[in-house]
Design an enzyme around this catalytic site. Structure first.
Site, PDB file in Angstrom:
ATOM      1  N   ASP A  27       4.263  75.995  78.565  1.00  0.00           N
ATOM      2  CA  ASP A  27       5.185  74.879  78.481  1.00  0.00           C
ATOM      3  C   ASP A  27       4.556  73.951  78.969  1.00  0.00           C
ATOM      4  OD1 ASP A  27       7.568  73.490  78.729  1.00  0.00           O
ATOM      5  OD2 ASP A  27       8.732  74.977  79.792  1.00  0.00           O
ATOM      6  N   ASP A  65       7.808  69.866  76.523  1.00  0.00           N
ATOM      7  CA  ASP A  65       8.934  69.443  77.483  1.00  0.00           C
ATOM      8  C   ASP A  65       9.263  67.793  77.120  1.00  0.00           C
ATOM      9  OD1 ASP A  65      10.498  69.961  79.984  1.00  0.00           O
ATOM     10  OD2 ASP A  65       9.590  67.994  80.707  1.00  0.00           O
ATOM     11  N   GLU A 110      10.968  69.875  72.654  1.00  0.00           N
ATOM     12  CA  GLU A 110      12.286  69.831  73.551  1.00  0.00           C
ATOM     13  C   GLU A 110      12.720  68.332  73.171  1.00  0.00           C
ATOM     14  OE1 GLU A 110      14.838  69.936  77.711  1.00  0.00           O
ATOM     15  OE2 GLU A 110      12.903  69.192  77.618  1.00  0.00           O
ATOM     16  N   HIS A 146      16.845  77.461  80.881  1.00  0.00           N
ATOM     17  CA  HIS A 146      16.824  77.499  82.484  1.00  0.00           C
ATOM     18  C   HIS A 146      17.622  75.888  82.741  1.00  0.00           C
ATOM     19  CE1 HIS A 146      13.757  74.726  80.806  1.00  0.00           C
ATOM     20  NE2 HIS A 146      13.617  74.387  81.878  1.00  0.00           N
ATOM     21  N   ASP A 147      17.688  75.340  81.920  1.00  0.00           N
ATOM     22  CA  ASP A 147      18.632  74.306  82.333  1.00  0.00           C
ATOM     23  C   ASP A 147      19.997  74.300  82.027  1.00  0.00           C
ATOM     24  OD1 ASP A 147      16.417  72.819  82.857  1.00  0.00           O
ATOM     25  OD2 ASP A 147      16.207  72.034  81.003  1.00  0.00           O
TER      26      ASP A 147
HETATM   27  C1  GLC Z   1      13.143  69.390  80.580  1.00  0.00           C
HETATM   28  C2  GLC Z   1      13.180  70.618  81.459  1.00  0.00           C
HETATM   29  C3  GLC Z   1      13.912  70.453  82.731  1.00  0.00           C
HETATM   30  C4  GLC Z   1      13.065  69.467  83.489  1.00  0.00           C
HETATM   31  C5  GLC Z   1      12.780  68.173  82.660  1.00  0.00           C
HETATM   32  C6  GLC Z   1      11.845  67.344  83.366  1.00  0.00           C
HETATM   33  O1  GLC Z   1      14.465  68.866  80.313  1.00  0.00           O
HETATM   34  O2  GLC Z   1      13.774  71.662  80.589  1.00  0.00           O
HETATM   35  O3  GLC Z   1      14.117  71.806  83.418  1.00  0.00           O
HETATM   36  O4  GLC Z   1      13.727  69.324  84.855  1.00  0.00           O
HETATM   37  O5  GLC Z   1      12.506  68.465  81.269  1.00  0.00           O
HETATM   38  O6  GLC Z   1      10.590  67.755  83.127  1.00  0.00           O
END
Ligand code: GLC
Ligand code: CA
Length: 545
Positions: free
Chosen positions: A100, A201, A243, A317-318
């Protein structure tokens, strides 16, 4: 030239949230050695790759999404040697490791930021995003995702730094070429170790322009991504998934350009926002409309066919646990978990399974805020309490949407702490672990686990899963989510009763459907083609007429 059919188009990827997966040394926190112990389990599920949430050195303000050294492992998770070990051991189980990459921001404890805030002339100053101003009056009203202003004052330099997330996650300045090269170097460090790919990310937020209030899809975004690609994984077979909360069906083909100039695919979140009040926060709950879910998923299936590549996911995980969110985590937990799996895994794209999803793990309803650990949750609680929301109201939102729903420890067996740790877990285990756990499900041929295993096997067996086109069926039906996939002379029909209420299709609607060979269904007693029991889901495969 990219391979016309890269490996990841037939792959299923499993996400591990390392701190909650398996603890090996009794400190209550999952670690790399723990993951190695569970590779056999993952191989038996049938997955091809593990996406590992961040394990880099980090102060853990946002559980590792705040990195203080991009080329080291946090001691909490193990050592670089453990990481090498994981990569080699996983290979023996035919599993690749996807790292990641958090490239939009670093930790404020990263050496670069420590230097950057010393003076305006420091060579690292420009690695971050600064604006002049006077203390107490930030440059503008932009808000951070985890609450508060997006600007924090640093007296040493008399400037504000910009942070889209927490105060301890200063945004990196991608307009600085030296910074970009440092990041590419870190990526090559992991490539040399033999990783199988990267998840990037919030990658659509790197080209921000805070003066214009732009966070995602800034004007330089695709130029930066192409440079990143060319300097790192561009000429390899690594899988990459960006993402991108700002992705839409128009720009997604640019990100997942089949010529391989950017990423293999992106995570887009249009379906994920369907159960909140439009224009408000995720905490402002609204019921899901099945018609909207059909419309959004169909748009992406049809829109990217032949032009890009979809990632298929309900969970990460979110996000809350899908069986609690859009299924039924009471009497029909198993049926609804399998139905949701069928609906997703029948589509075109690369499916992602988040740890415990393959067991039908559920949300957790902690009774007080003291039980929660997530920074977003804790900040939301404070802000909404100050704004006058009632305790009951806040807890209702947390029970539905807190990120800690996904982060309770993996439920391995019915022993103390679900077999996750011999110590005290960093976040409490969901009390339902005695009824929902891997040991029981592996032993039970009718379990959610075995159903996921079957879906993965079918995807590998029949190219129609990854290559077939997509047509929505019964578009206006209020309870049935159904579609057809076609490839050559084959046709696959997926039919899902989205609700508990049984339903029957009119005979003349069923007659023309090619429903001879049942590939998989979530009831073990024979099906009546026109009748659907609670959450019943079936996949048929036939030769076209
Ligand atoms: C992404 C991750 C999340 C994190 C955010 C900031 O959305 O999935 O868990 O808090 O980025 O890095
Ligand atoms: Ca540990």
């Amino acid at each position: 030239m990219a391979n016309p059919q890269p490996w990841w188009k037939n792959a299923v990827i499993y996400q591990i949230y390392p701190r909650s997966f398996q603890d090996s040394n009794g400190d209550g926190i999952g670690d790399l050695a723990g993951i190695i112990q569970r590779l056999g389990y993952l191989e038996s599920l049938g997955i091809d790759a593990i996406w590992l949430s961040p394990v880099y050195r980090s102060p853990q303000d946002d559980n590792g999404y705040d990195i203080s050294d991009y080329c080291d492992i946090d001691p909490m998770f193990g050592t670089l040697a453990d990481m090498d070990n994981l990569i080699t051991e996983a290979q023996k189980h035919h599993i690749r490791i996807i790292m990641d990459l958090v490239l939009n921001h670093s930790s404020d404890e990263h050496r670069w930021f420590q230097e950057a805030k010393k003076s305006r002339d420091n060579p690292y100053h420009d690695y971050y995003v600064w604006r002049d101003g006077v203390e107490g009056t930030p440059p503008n009203k932009m808000r951070a995702t985890f609450g508060g202003s997006a600007w924090t004052w640093v007296p040493e330099v008399g400037q504000y730094y910009f942070h889209q997330f927490s105060i301890k996650q200063p945004d990196l300045n991608w307009d600085n070429p030296a910074l970009r090269q440092e990041l590419y170097k870190a990526i090559r460090f992991w490539m040399d170790k033999g990783v199988g790919g990267f998840r990037l990310d919030v990658i659509d937020q790197i080209a921000k322009d805070p003066d214009l209030g732009i966070t995602s899809n800034g004007p330089m975004l695709h130029a930066y991504i192409r440079e990143l690609n060319a300097n790192t994984f561009g000429s390899t077979d690594l899988v990459t998934v960006g993402e991108a909360w700002g992705a839409n069906v128009q720009n997604a083909p640019i990100f997942s350009d089949p010529r391989g100039k950017e990423f293999s695919m992106v995570f887009q979140f249009e379906h994920i926002g369907l159960d909140q009040i439009p224009g408000k926060a995720k905490w402002d709950l609204a019921p899901l409309q099945l018609s909207a879910l059909k419309e959004v998923l169909t748009k992406w299936q049809v829109g990217l066919h032949g032009k890009g590549w979809n990632s298929l996911f309900w969970n990460n995980h979110d996000l809350p646990r899908i069986v609690s969110r859009w299924g039924n985590d009471g009497a029909y937990r198993q049926e609804s978990a399998k139905m949701l799996a069928t609906l997703l895994h029948g589509m075109q794209g690369t499916p992602y399974i988040y740890q415990g999803e393959e067991l039908g793990m559920t949300n957790v309803a902690f009774p007080t805020i003291d039980d929660y650990r997530d920074i977003e949750t804790l900040n939301m609680y404070r802000e909404r309490t100050q704004a006058g929301y009632s305790e009951a109201d806040i807890l209702r939102s947390l029970h539905a949407k807190s990120r800690d729903n996904a982060r309770t420890p993996m439920q391995w067996d019915a022993t103390t702490n679900a077999g996750f740790t011999d110590g005290t877990p960093w976040l409490q285990v969901n009390p339902n672990y005695t009824a929902i756990n891997a040991a029981d499900e592996v032993a039970d041929a009718g379990s959610v686990f075995h159903y996921y295993q079957a879906l993965i096997r079918l995807r590998k067996q029949y190219p129609i899963f990854s290559e077939g086109d997509f047509t929505l069926l019964f578009a206006d039906h209020p309870a049935l989510f159904a579609y057809q996939r076609r490839l050559g002379d084959q046709v696959m029909t997926v039919l899902c009763n989205f609700y508990e209420e049984p339903l029957t299709l009119p005979a003349d609607a069923v007659a023309p459907l090619p429903l001879d060979t049942l590939l998989l269904g979530n009831y073990d007693t024979p099906a009546d083609a026109a009748h659907f029991r609670p959450y019943e889901a079936r996949i048929y495969l036939n030769n076209a007429e």
